[in-house]
Design a protein around this motif. Structure first.
Motif, PDB file in Angstrom:
ATOM      1  N   GLU A 225      40.771  37.624  36.750  1.00 34.26           N
ATOM      2  CA  GLU A 225      40.239  38.238  38.069  1.00 34.26           C
ATOM      3  C   GLU A 225      39.247  37.959  38.736  1.00 34.26           C
ATOM      4  OE1 GLU A 225      41.661  41.967  36.403  1.00 34.26           O
ATOM      5  OE2 GLU A 225      42.978  42.305  36.370  1.00 34.26           O
ATOM      6  N   ASN A 226      38.325  37.203  37.779  1.00 38.98           N
ATOM      7  CA  ASN A 226      36.999  37.305  37.952  1.00 38.98           C
ATOM      8  C   ASN A 226      37.000  35.901  38.523  1.00 38.98           C
ATOM      9  OD1 ASN A 226      36.001  39.439  37.467  1.00 38.98           O
ATOM     10  ND2 ASN A 226      35.762  39.244  35.903  1.00 38.98           N
ATOM     11  N   GLN A 227      37.951  34.762  38.643  1.00 40.47           N
ATOM     12  CA  GLN A 227      37.526  32.997  39.255  1.00 40.47           C
ATOM     13  C   GLN A 227      38.053  33.475  39.656  1.00 40.47           C
ATOM     14  OE1 GLN A 227      40.078  32.309  35.193  1.00 40.47           O
ATOM     15  NE2 GLN A 227      38.198  32.621  33.624  1.00 40.47           N
ATOM     16  N   GLY A 228      38.557  33.697  40.881  1.00 44.01           N
ATOM     17  CA  GLY A 228      38.633  33.374  42.114  1.00 44.01           C
ATOM     18  C   GLY A 228      37.873  33.587  43.380  1.00 44.01           C
ATOM     19  N   GLY A 229      36.209  33.758  42.332  1.00 43.20           N
ATOM     20  CA  GLY A 229      35.351  33.598  43.703  1.00 43.20           C
ATOM     21  C   GLY A 229      35.185  35.140  43.656  1.00 43.20           C
ATOM     22  N   LYS A 230      36.014  36.006  43.333  1.00 48.54           N
ATOM     23  CA  LYS A 230      35.071  37.375  42.918  1.00 48.54           C
ATOM     24  C   LYS A 230      34.115  38.109  42.780  1.00 48.54           C
ATOM     25  CE  LYS A 230      37.578  42.013  42.871  1.00 48.54           C
ATOM     26  NZ  LYS A 230      39.000  42.337  42.740  1.00 48.54           N
ATOM     27  N   GLU A 231      33.271  38.612  42.643  1.00 48.77           N
ATOM     28  CA  GLU A 231      32.035  39.267  42.454  1.00 48.77           C
ATOM     29  C   GLU A 231      32.458  40.433  41.208  1.00 48.77           C
ATOM     30  OE1 GLU A 231      27.989  38.849  41.946  1.00 48.77           O
ATOM     31  OE2 GLU A 231      29.150  37.836  42.997  1.00 48.77           O
ATOM     32  N   SER A 232      31.750  39.852  39.785  1.00 49.41           N
ATOM     33  CA  SER A 232      32.341  41.659  39.558  1.00 49.41           C
ATOM     34  C   SER A 232      31.023  42.195  39.155  1.00 49.41           C
ATOM     35  CB  SER A 232      32.535  40.516  37.632  1.00 49.41           C
ATOM     36  OG  SER A 232      32.051  39.929  37.331  1.00 49.41           O
ATOM     37  N   SER A 233      30.970  43.272  38.741  1.00 53.48           N
ATOM     38  CA  SER A 233      30.099  43.964  38.203  1.00 53.48           C
ATOM     39  C   SER A 233      29.101  43.567  37.493  1.00 53.48           C
ATOM     40  CB  SER A 233      30.388  45.685  38.657  1.00 53.48           C
ATOM     41  OG  SER A 233      30.607  45.971  37.395  1.00 53.48           O
TER      42      SER A 233
ATOM     43  N   ASN B  97      31.345  28.335  45.471  1.00 54.18           N
ATOM     44  CA  ASN B  97      31.175  29.781  45.604  1.00 54.18           C
ATOM     45  C   ASN B  97      29.751  30.054  46.188  1.00 54.18           C
ATOM     46  OD1 ASN B  97      30.975  32.745  44.735  1.00 54.18           O
ATOM     47  ND2 ASN B  97      31.924  32.331  42.727  1.00 54.18           N
ATOM     48  N   HIS B  98      30.153  30.882  47.407  1.00 52.99           N
ATOM     49  CA  HIS B  98      30.250  30.911  47.987  1.00 52.99           C
ATOM     50  C   HIS B  98      28.557  32.492  47.656  1.00 52.99           C
ATOM     51  CE1 HIS B  98      30.364  28.164  51.780  1.00 52.99           C
ATOM     52  NE2 HIS B  98      31.895  28.556  51.125  1.00 52.99           N
ATOM     53  N   GLN B  99      29.502  33.103  46.905  1.00 56.88           N
ATOM     54  CA  GLN B  99      28.467  34.221  46.427  1.00 56.88           C
ATOM     55  C   GLN B  99      27.351  34.210  45.446  1.00 56.88           C
ATOM     56  OE1 GLN B  99      31.921  36.911  44.753  1.00 56.88           O
ATOM     57  NE2 GLN B  99      31.333  38.085  46.936  1.00 56.88           N
ATOM     58  N   PHE B 100      28.038  33.347  44.448  1.00 53.00           N
ATOM     59  CA  PHE B 100      26.579  32.865  43.911  1.00 53.00           C
ATOM     60  C   PHE B 100      25.929  32.212  44.359  1.00 53.00           C
ATOM     61  CE2 PHE B 100      24.974  29.221  41.312  1.00 53.00           C
ATOM     62  CZ  PHE B 100      25.145  29.740  39.481  1.00 53.00           C
ATOM     63  N   MET B 101      26.160  31.291  44.710  1.00 51.72           N
ATOM     64  CA  MET B 101      25.106  30.389  46.140  1.00 51.72           C
ATOM     65  C   MET B 101      23.926  31.088  46.592  1.00 51.72           C
ATOM     66  SD  MET B 101      26.200  27.073  44.545  1.00 51.72           S
ATOM     67  CE  MET B 101      24.052  25.711  45.708  1.00 51.72           C
TER      68      MET B 101
END
Length: 547
Positions: free
Chosen positions: A81-89, A289-293
């Motif tokens: 569930e976390n591998q589609g670019g979705k940020e986990s807490s 991953n835009h959130q990561f960058m």
């Protein structure tokens, strides 16, 4: 002298000479074999040993080798569930302590190894006639070289432009030198300037997934890059964007989005791989991953003075003088300085973080008993799984001992720049096992991290993730393993259940997902405050009575 003695003596001498000649023939065959197979041999050896010490490499063409090893366990559904670019807490760890034991064994198998085992693959000598003994001597076998031997062997290496190493346990890497052309969305990286002294060999294509968890099935989700040498350089795609600096390729796929994995699988390996360029390098990212960058831009801009390239969304042909595909990776939250470029260490990484976030404290000083200053303790508070049932009681106890308490939940940890300042200001970081403890990287040296380990049988895995990296960070480590009575599992299962008697059997019989759900997703902690108070008191005394 009797004739029989003379004959025996002469016969023995002839046999010795024959044996000597035979040995010389065999040695000559082996040396010839080694010389003929240099391009298959020294490439992997050169790159692997360069991770032991900063050695100037002679580039040679490496054969196409998959090097994938055994199949890895399936990725838990909770992780997918976390591998589609979705940020986990930030307070959730996506690596189960039980699953980390395989990773721990992997790391331990390479620790302290001063020689490099290298599988050498030889081909039959072309035009070598029917001498079967020669062919047999040149088949696949194992040889171990030490560093001195490697230095001597470098003089035998012919100049080339591509080196790929598939022998490292955690990640594959390739190095390209020359006219490197990157064909955007096609995931093709081409060397358009092969060695001029000879035509390319038939082994001119390699496959690599630039993410450092090669033993796990999550690698199937990482985009594969094709490294190749142009058969006809004149017909190679023309450059559309020319770069004067090298490129480092890596992926922000896999477990990215989980705080622990962000550092273990990308940030620390990226630092180790690209730091030697002093910012004069272009980061080329696949599985972008835009959130990561965005989240780690303060770190990324220290590693590269240029905007990163999203390989998946760029149709242009980018050209570089050099390229490094994949990242060096050694262990969870750690660097083995004996294998890293220029011998960089976790101490260097932490200094780098202090510079990136302008952190003031390099060292946690002792507290004078006569002063009124209280040691500062940061308590990571989780929500849901692995949270405190008796949070208020824990808070009262910490304050009562004499700490200046700071609490942080998921919301407070989202802004990494701001939270790094908070972590750097404290003397103790404490929390139940979870990714929030990854913030120990921002602690000043000589600070303490206190890990509360859930029930049952998770100690080795939890210790591997956060306990073993602590010494290299210059941070003290204290752990507290809860008892069955302190776990919410005691209210869900009878005391004679397999959950308590034989936890590992749950994974063996019911699978990893069920193990994950029981011990990590469903477990909360009701801390035995009087018992834990004793542990925390010792931490306090160590801070106050330092010499």
């Amino acid at each position: 002298m009797r004739s029989s003695d003379s004959f025996s003596h002469q016969n023995s001498r002839r046999l010795s000479l024959a044996a000597l000649c035979g040995c010389l023939v065999i040695v000559t065959a082996i040396l010839t074999c080694l010389m003929d197979s240099t391009s298959n041999t020294i490439a992997s050896l050169s790159l692997q040993l360069s991770s032991y010490r900063n050695v100037s490499l002679h580039m040679v063409e490496e054969p196409n080798t998959e090097g994938q090893g055994e199949a890895a366990p399936k990725v838990p559904q909770a992780l997918k569930e976390n591998q589609g670019g979705k940020e986990s807490s930030a307070d959730a760890v996506s690596t189960s302590p039980s699953s980390t034991m395989e990773e721990k064994k992997l790391d331990e198998s390479t620790t302290g190894n001063q020689t490099v085992p290298l599988q050498q693959q030889y081909e039959e000598k072309q035009g070598g006639g029917d001498d079967s003994s020669y062919g047999e001597a040149c088949r696949t076998h194992w040889i171990t070289f030490d560093r001195e031997t490697f230095i001597d062997l470098q003089s035998l290496v012919k100049e080339s432009r591509v080196v790929c190493d598939f022998t490292a346990p955690r990640s594959d890497t390739c190095w390209m030198d020359g006219d490197v052309r990157v064909l955007g969305k096609s995931s093709l990286v081409m060397l358009a300037s092969p060695p001029t002294d000879r035509a390319p060999t038939h082994n001119t294509t390699w496959k690599i997934r630039p993410y450092p968890r090669k033993w796990e099935s999550t690698m199937e989700l990482i985009k594969e890059l094709t490294v190749t040498v142009a058969a006809e350089p004149d017909r190679a795609p023309r450059c559309m964007v020319n770069h004067s600096v090298p490129a480092v390729f890596f992926s922000t796929g896999g477990f990215v989005g989980n705080y622990f994995h962000d550092f273990t699988d990308v940030i620390i390996p990226l630092f180790m791989t690209s730091r030697r360029f002093n910012g004069e390098v272009r980061l080329v990212v696949t599985d972008f991953n835009h959130q990561f960058m965005d989240k780690y831009q303060q770190i990324l801009k220290q590693l590269s003075h240029y905007p990163a390239i999203n390989l998946d969304a760029d149709d242009r042909v980018h050209c570089f003088p050099h390229a490094h595909l994949g990242l060096f990776s050694h262990r969870a939250l750690g660097i083995d300085s004996s294998k890293s470029p220029d011998g960089i260490s976790m101490s260097d990484f932490r200094s780098f973080l202090r510079k990136s976030f302008s952190l003031r404290r390099a060292y946690s000083k002792e507290i004078d008993l006569r002063s009124r200053r209280k040691p500062r303790l940061l308590l990571i508070l989780r929500k849901g799984s692995r949270s405190f049932v008796n949070e208020r009681e824990v808070v009262r106890m910490v304050k009562g001992l004499g700490f200046k308490l700071i609490t942080a939940g998921p919301e407070e940890t989202k802004n990494i720049s701001r939270f790094a300042q908070v972590v750097n200001s404290v003397d103790v970081l404490m929390g139940i096992h979870g990714a929030g403890l990854t913030n120990m990287v921002f602690l000043p040296s000589n600070a303490t991290v206190v890990q509360i380990i859930p029930c049952c049988g998770l100690a080795d895995g939890c210790r591997y993730i956060f306990g073993e990296p602590a010494p290299d960070m210059g941070v003290r480590y204290v752990e507290y393993e809860i008892r069955v009575a302190e776990s919410s599992l005691a209210e869900q299962y009878p005391r004679d259940h397999e959950v308590f008697r034989n936890p590992i059997s749950i994974q063996k019989q019911q699978g990893f997902n069920e193990f994950w759900n029981i011990f990590l997703n469903k477990q909360k902690v009701k801390l035995d405050v009087p018992r834990f108070r004793s542990t925390l008191s010792q931490v306090l005394q160590s801070i106050k009575y330092q010499k």
